[in-house]
Design an enzyme around this catalytic site. Structure first.
Site, PDB file in Angstrom:
ATOM      1  N   ASN A 180       0.799  -1.208   0.000  1.00  0.00           N
ATOM      2  CA  ASN A 180       0.000   0.000   0.000  1.00  0.00           C
ATOM      3  C   ASN A 180       0.835   1.263   0.000  1.00  0.00           C
ATOM      4  O   ASN A 180       0.389   2.313  -0.450  1.00  0.00           O
ATOM      5  CB  ASN A 180      -0.867   0.066   1.273  1.00  0.00           C
ATOM      6  CG  ASN A 180      -2.203  -0.574   1.056  1.00  0.00           C
ATOM      7  OD1 ASN A 180      -2.531  -0.937  -0.076  1.00  0.00           O
ATOM      8  ND2 ASN A 180      -2.974  -0.728   2.109  1.00  0.00           N
ATOM      9  N   CYS A 181       2.022   1.165   0.582  1.00  0.00           N
ATOM     10  CA  CYS A 181       2.781   2.372   0.869  1.00  0.00           C
ATOM     11  C   CYS A 181       3.023   3.209  -0.383  1.00  0.00           C
ATOM     12  O   CYS A 181       2.794   4.442  -0.363  1.00  0.00           O
ATOM     13  CB  CYS A 181       4.084   2.010   1.569  1.00  0.00           C
ATOM     14  SG  CYS A 181       3.785   1.144   3.118  1.00  0.00           S
ATOM     15  N   PRO A 182       3.451   2.635  -1.485  1.00  0.00           N
ATOM     16  CA  PRO A 182       3.663   3.483  -2.657  1.00  0.00           C
ATOM     17  C   PRO A 182       2.384   4.194  -3.098  1.00  0.00           C
ATOM     18  O   PRO A 182       2.421   5.368  -3.477  1.00  0.00           O
ATOM     19  CB  PRO A 182       4.152   2.507  -3.717  1.00  0.00           C
ATOM     20  CG  PRO A 182       4.758   1.379  -2.944  1.00  0.00           C
ATOM     21  CD  PRO A 182       3.915   1.252  -1.722  1.00  0.00           C
ATOM     22  N   GLU A 216      -0.007   5.224  -1.237  1.00  0.00           N
ATOM     23  CA  GLU A 216      -0.254   6.327  -0.312  1.00  0.00           C
ATOM     24  C   GLU A 216       0.724   7.482  -0.560  1.00  0.00           C
ATOM     25  O   GLU A 216       0.363   8.644  -0.435  1.00  0.00           O
ATOM     26  CB  GLU A 216      -0.151   5.851   1.137  1.00  0.00           C
ATOM     27  CG  GLU A 216      -1.305   4.934   1.520  1.00  0.00           C
ATOM     28  CD  GLU A 216      -1.463   4.823   3.019  1.00  0.00           C
ATOM     29  OE1 GLU A 216      -2.603   4.868   3.513  1.00  0.00           O
ATOM     30  OE2 GLU A 216      -0.429   4.690   3.708  1.00  0.00           O
ATOM     31  N   ILE A 217       1.996   7.144  -0.856  1.00  0.00           N
ATOM     32  CA  ILE A 217       2.960   8.218  -1.130  1.00  0.00           C
ATOM     33  C   ILE A 217       2.560   8.954  -2.408  1.00  0.00           C
ATOM     34  O   ILE A 217       2.616  10.185  -2.486  1.00  0.00           O
ATOM     35  CB  ILE A 217       4.389   7.644  -1.223  1.00  0.00           C
ATOM     36  CG1 ILE A 217       4.824   7.153   0.163  1.00  0.00           C
ATOM     37  CG2 ILE A 217       5.374   8.692  -1.754  1.00  0.00           C
ATOM     38  CD1 ILE A 217       6.198   6.551   0.220  1.00  0.00           C
TER      39      ILE A 217
END
Lengths: 187, 187, 187, 187, 187, 187, 187, 187, 187, 187
Positions: free
Chosen positions: D46-48, D50-51
């Site tokens: 998910n992190c990318p 969200e970034i």
């Protein structure tokens, strides 16, 4: 934090009662209503007037099924002499309890450490030994037994009518309130 | 051990008073007599009758130079609404103090931990902030403001007559006692 | 350290719900999704607008099988009056929970010690009583229930699809991600 | 108890920012608004996304005078590689902060002890370093940056209009509320 | 005091190994010799040259029945990317263990508190999980795997020849010493 | 946690050195490089071969400006006799330090409590008294002084070239690495 | 407080005895008389003369059924070399016990902390392991074994004649005293 | 741990000496050598023979500039009577010290708790109050003053010849040893 | 351990004395001899006979310059009544001290915890407030004031003749003993 | 707090009695009355006169079925000599108990720490080992055995007449008092 709705702590004490020395304890309070009245010291000023006041209402207390206990930090020996020498105290037909060990004054939170004496405290206790009302004064201010009788009656009424509460300045025979959600925000 | 003859602890609280929100503190109690009356909760059953009883005696309290404070653990917001919606509470011209932090109920020993509410407690406090009488009931049993007035008057009398004491059921204007060694063992 | 993925602590409280006083507890939260919404105080400023916002999305919450709980440190008595007197709050068909003991505000870490009130906190809790999302604001900043609905839906989706995760700003019906070693370092 | 309205704790960390390694600290947050966004781990799922979501709103944040900080427990070395290898992360023009000492994840209460990673937490911090909003999710549930922008704007509005509060789902430009005693019990 | 001749402490960690994520634990070290090599951080300077050095001797380690474990405080996600992007690290056919919880760096006494990273430490461990040799450097000073191989061989030789010891700079195949009272004071 | 990059603790001990008894202390280590080599016990098996190995490299150590210290828990008296009676030990031109108080073995973490002897430990210490490398073996496994020389040289190189690091198996004269952000993720 | 009439504490140590290394323990002292003689350090000044003195009286000790133990904080390895290289020590046919763990010097209260060596202490111990006499000197002052023999004989005499005591400077064969009430105040 | 080379602890006691009661203290021991001889109890069996033995060597002690102190846990009153009634004790011209407070027996570690009496202990103390030799026996075994004289002489010799030591069974006038590195391992 | 030769602890108490209430304290005892006589309780059995006994010897006490203090745990109020009602107690011309705080009974070690009363204890105290004799009985056993007078006289005699002691059953005017070494063992 | 009405603590001691050494203990006191008389020290001044006084009343004690015990902190050895050399002490036919361990002086609270001696204390103990009277003096003031006899008789009388008490200065044969409520306040 408060003594209200807590059990009387276990205790044993000697009392002068109707010409005899008798033992009084938390056990002897069970099964009937009790009114415990602390006084500063035998042979002093207000105390006889308060005992006389209690004596004059004793018939009412008895009719309500309640026993009255006068307590000071004196011995039961002093209480006998007090009863014999004071016309006012001599009217007392209820136990005069000696508390030279300070067990009772400490348990009811009325002990004055620097004097070794009690504050003027009155407690109404139900037949299960649970404290329902308390009242404590600076020793220069005496109580009025009429109000104690009113509290005892109110306490007895709500004990036997668990769904009702006694409104302000309720006296025996007056209307009570039955709490219900409909009354919330409406009185 | 007892709160009698101890100083009111420092506190700060918000109250609804005469259409305004005002801050009440231990400091604002200094310099005049105070009568602090705890109630369980806004919008409930006995409480409005007790506030009404206090309101009806408010002239007497004022004449005696005393302020009355009603305290519950509700907010001052609730107290405004209570004042507006209850005909009985609406008669109150004295501060309705909110104690949502439980600072006051704990300081006066009337907090009920399992409910977050106050017991019915009444305290008479002198102009130095010293508690002179206390009275606490199980919440089903309401108080009688007449008796509170009697206590306030007795407390005021002995404060201004330091060598006298008020005997049992003393009412304003009645005789008092002047303790002296000659009376010891003689009453 | 964080409340996320911990169990709701045991509690018992009184709520006003659909004209009745009912008991709400951790046990009553088990078996369905819960949305717990803390507000500072009844009768105040933002709170009615937030309750109205929740009320307008209540159908959605119900369709998603979730109950909504509004909590303040006021009593359930105040909540009844609030519901009756505020047009906005009157729309609420979900429980208005009273927390005068501060049990819930402390357990969810939203208690303001110096005020005795709650911060604006929202918690999404799964049917096992495990907290999945939390959101807390300074009290001057209100929330947006739309976002709470989105979080609830995302939490429900991943609960029923344990091998998938919801990407940024995911809304119901959008594509999710299935984590696999092949994706590591490739997104 | 809550982090809301507390100061960010002192910290020092290395970040990858615009092709350089720079030191970020509590001091570098003073004087402007900050948005701190914790992510579980570099190179994950998910992190990318969200970034990328944050990157797409970066102009708005900058216009509002706010800096964005992405934090993971990875090193700044990993963050450089992540930035170089991920098309999504490569869009980030704000600092990617490494927290291998776990100083920040512990200070913001988002540390997962058994994994050594962060929960998904977002914090809006004012120019004095005081936390105004927080939001934390289970790691399978991503955030929506639109909502973070809304909170930042609301926090900024009430900071510059101290006598107003933002009602539910307030968006920039909409009406606010000015609390006054007259509104109590009336909304 | 020393770790020499103590048991490896229980641990669980995720590693990247031959294209897969696998769990490594103290249990997986039992039954064969292990060489545990700590490195400061993925993607940095000396570390790839040391991994390459280990990779070039991996056939020797395998022939000796020993597994090699590279450990950093990065995640296994970073290790996958490192393996894919670094030509040197890409040669590693042994597990690259992630220790973001700092469990292993603390257990082997190589944790740098102020950086959250490991010192360059190498440990030879026997099939019972007992540490036989340790070597730790300041991070600017790299190791020589040839010497690690020599130590492993010496440790294995004395393990299978309990009455012999390996003299200074012993290499496989060279003469050893059999301690006996006759040699005391004679060498 | 690790001894690497910590100061040598204060100590005082007697040594046999070039036919004399001399005092050795932490102070005498300041201003030049030191190599401290612990051995289990005088007159035993591996120890003479290791001292001989050190003696054969002593010219190299001296050229590098380093002193060598052999330490056992024996007395300096025993060390004199050992030097006189062992042909191997007789080659030592560096101090043989007696540590019967166990001060040094405890300070360097190589003490074996149940034997009162040292583990085979080697430490390279810089002219400020800071430990840069350590190596400890089970006593049946001897060391190779060649590797100690390599470490000393690497430690000296990076001390005088603070922006460079020595790569794996670096030997004097070989290329080093200058860490820069450009190398991150590229080796 | 005193060691006299206490049990020797449990211990295990290695000794050089008649060309062998043997284990000596508290158990091996049971069943016969023991004379334990502590010396500061092998290879030093007075110690060989004291060992020689003991060796010259060894036939007497053996005739009396007693074993002699020499103890220093050196290892048994040093003791072998001492025995081989010192003509005086070479005469010893009794165990030379190594105490590098300081177990014995501490148990007998003769340990010098700042030196790690023993004081000159002599202890006569009975076959039950009970200490009957002790004698400790500053290390510059040697003992006289003749006196130790006299003490051993006296200790043995009173052990086998429990109703007698040995008077001042008693030597084997001389008269003893039989304590009786008649002698009290008469000698 | 040992009393050897420690200062005599401060004390004050009453003694019978040459027909007078005198105070003896640690201060009175300074400036000359002291021989402190503990005995179990006045009027008992061995004690008079030991005092007689000391008395017969008193000229020697005086010539060596040393005072003799006999100590028991009796009072100085008992010591006067003992001196008058025992022909043996009557020969004593040195102080008979009473220690009914057990100060001295505890300070010198010779107290028998279960009896309240002293063990037979002898201590040689230098003019600075430092204990140089000690000797303690089970009470059934008496001492030989000849040996005490030998120890005193040896202690005095090494005190005035700080570079020499007295070898085994040294007697006044015999050769001593001058420790030097050349003697190490050569005697 | 014993109260003999210790200072009376500071105290303050109310006493009935010659028709007045007076304060008695440790300070009022300074400058003359005091005889403190504890009794169990006013109005009881033995106590009046003991007070009468003291009253009959009061002239003697006064002639000796000593004051007598009767102490019970009753109040001074009770003491006034006791004095008025008991012919025996009425003879007392010395202070009857009330100790309802139990300060004195505890300080003199005569308090009976389970009764709150005093044991029968008599204390002779010198003009510096130092206790010289004490006597305590089980309460069924009364004292004899004649003996108290004898003790007071003996205490006064030795106070003014510091080199003499009073022998057994000494009475005023009889011979005393002057301790000297010549008497030791001669009486 | 007081020793009155407590049990004698367990003890064991040696005594000189009728030409023999015998063991005396708490057990040997059971079954008959005991009079325990502490004295400062054998051979001193008042003590013989007090022992003589006791000896002259010994027939009376025996007739009353009581044993007398003289106790000092001297040994039983000293007591034998004292008995033999003092004409006064020689009259004693009761045990002279030695207490060099200070067990008894401490148990009866008469120990003088700074002297190691006893205060003059007398204790009357009943056949169950319970202390009924105690009397302690400064050592310069001797006792009168006549009074001890009186106390013993009174103690015995009330032990066998549990409903009576002995009035002031009661002597055997005189009238006693039988406490009853009728006497309260009447004597």
């Amino acid at each position: 934090m408060s003594l209200i709705n807590t059990q009387v702590q276990p205790f044993k004490a000697q009392a002068f009662h109707n010409g005899k020395f008798v033992e009084v304890s938390d056990a002897s309070m069970k099964g009937k209503w009790s009114v415990v009245i602390f006084m500063p010291a035998a042979f002093t000023f207000n105390c006889p007037t308060e005992i006389e006041d209690a004596a004059e209402h004793y018939a009412e207390f008895q009719k309500a099924g309640a026993e009255v206990y006068i307590v000071t930090t004196d011995t039961h020996f002093s209480h006998k002499v007090w009863h014999e020498t004071s016309p006012a105290v001599g009217k007392a037909k209820f136990p005069l309890v000696g508390d030279p060990t300070h067990q009772l004054t400490r348990a009811f939170g009325v002990h004055i450490e620097e004097a070794g004496l009690a504050l003027r405290g009155t407690f109404v206790i139900d037949p299960e030994g649970v404290i329902k009302t308390m009242e404590v004064h600076d020793n220069a201010i005496a109580r009025d037994v009429t109000e104690t009788v009113r509290k005892l009656k109110a306490a007895q009424y709500v004990a036997s009518h668990p769904n009702e509460v006694c409104p302000a300045k309720w006296k025996e025979g007056e209307a009570t309130l039955a709490p219900s959600i409909d009354l919330v925000g409406k009185i």
